[in-house]
Design an enzyme around this catalytic site. Structure first.
Site, PDB file in Angstrom:
ATOM      1  N   LEU A   1       0.865  -1.180   0.000  1.00 35.17           N
ATOM      2  CA  LEU A   1       0.000   0.000   0.000  1.00 35.17           C
ATOM      3  C   LEU A   1       0.900   1.227   0.000  1.00 35.17           C
ATOM      4  O   LEU A   1       1.884   1.281   0.736  1.00 35.17           O
ATOM      5  CB  LEU A   1      -0.891   0.016   1.248  1.00 35.17           C
ATOM      6  CG  LEU A   1      -1.995  -1.029   1.319  1.00 35.17           C
ATOM      7  CD1 LEU A   1      -2.672  -0.982   2.683  1.00 35.17           C
ATOM      8  CD2 LEU A   1      -3.002  -0.813   0.219  1.00 35.17           C
ATOM      9  N   ASP A   2       0.584   2.194  -0.834  1.00 34.84           N
ATOM     10  CA  ASP A   2       1.354   3.435  -0.860  1.00 34.84           C
ATOM     11  C   ASP A   2       1.388   4.042   0.538  1.00 34.84           C
ATOM     12  O   ASP A   2       0.486   3.814   1.352  1.00 34.84           O
ATOM     13  CB  ASP A   2       0.746   4.433  -1.837  1.00 34.84           C
ATOM     14  CG  ASP A   2       0.894   4.003  -3.293  1.00 34.84           C
ATOM     15  OD1 ASP A   2       1.699   3.092  -3.568  1.00 34.84           O
ATOM     16  OD2 ASP A   2       0.201   4.578  -4.148  1.00 34.84           O
TER      17      ASP A   2
END
Length: 172
Positions: free
Chosen positions: A38-39
């Site tokens: 996930l960013d």
């Protein structure tokens, strides 16, 4: 000890790798991996595999994903998300009908250029790190599949639509 999966909530502002390191310290295990990245500015559930369960990570990475996300209309930022500097704005806000009906145009196989502020690696370095340093990064389009895309809510007053999507890996 054992071999198992943990579903951890990853808050905004922390990388997936940093969360793994925190969990390693808490549970005293060194063999932990995450199923996807996930960013840093994304929040959500990050599945963590512990011990021999790490051998199954690729199965989860290749599985369909679901996301809920919001879009703010009328504003463009240099990062493509809420953290960036506003670089353009328009007074036009789409109608409720447009916000809901546009979804069908994205269903199926499409080519997506990932945002420069993403966790994708470029020559071993995360794209978002290069972008924050002011380096120009050109990311290549990728084939992705959108299985479902629905508008859940449209707040016309604030020009924000919230969407649900089911997609292949690498969408958001």
């Amino acid at each position: 000890m054992g071999n198992y999966w943990l579903n951890f909530y990853k808050p905004r502002g922390i990388s997936s790798a940093k969360l793994v390191n925190i969990v390693k310290k808490i549970i005293g295990k060194t063999k932990i991996g995450h199923a996807g990245t996930l960013d840093v500015e994304a929040e959500g559930i990050l599945p963590l595999a512990v011990g021999e369960a790490t051998k199954l990570i690729q199965l989860l990475i290749d599985a369909r994903k679901t996301y809920i996300f919001s879009v703010k209309f009328g504003t463009q930022t240099d990062s493509g998300d809420y953290t960036g500097k506003v670089i353009a704005s328009k007074d036009y806000i789409p109608s409720q009908e447009e916000v809901y009906t546009v979804c069908s145009k994205f269903i199926g196989n499409i080519r997506q250029v990932p945002p420069i502020f993403s966790a994708i690696k470029v020559n071993g370095v995360r794209a978002y790190k290069l972008a924050r340093e002011g380096k120009i990064v050109e990311l290549k389009p990728r084939n992705i599949t959108i299985y479902d895309l629905k508008c859940l809510n449209f707040d016309k007053e604030n020009a924000i639509a919230t969407y649900y999507t089911e997609c292949s890996k690498g969408l958001i």
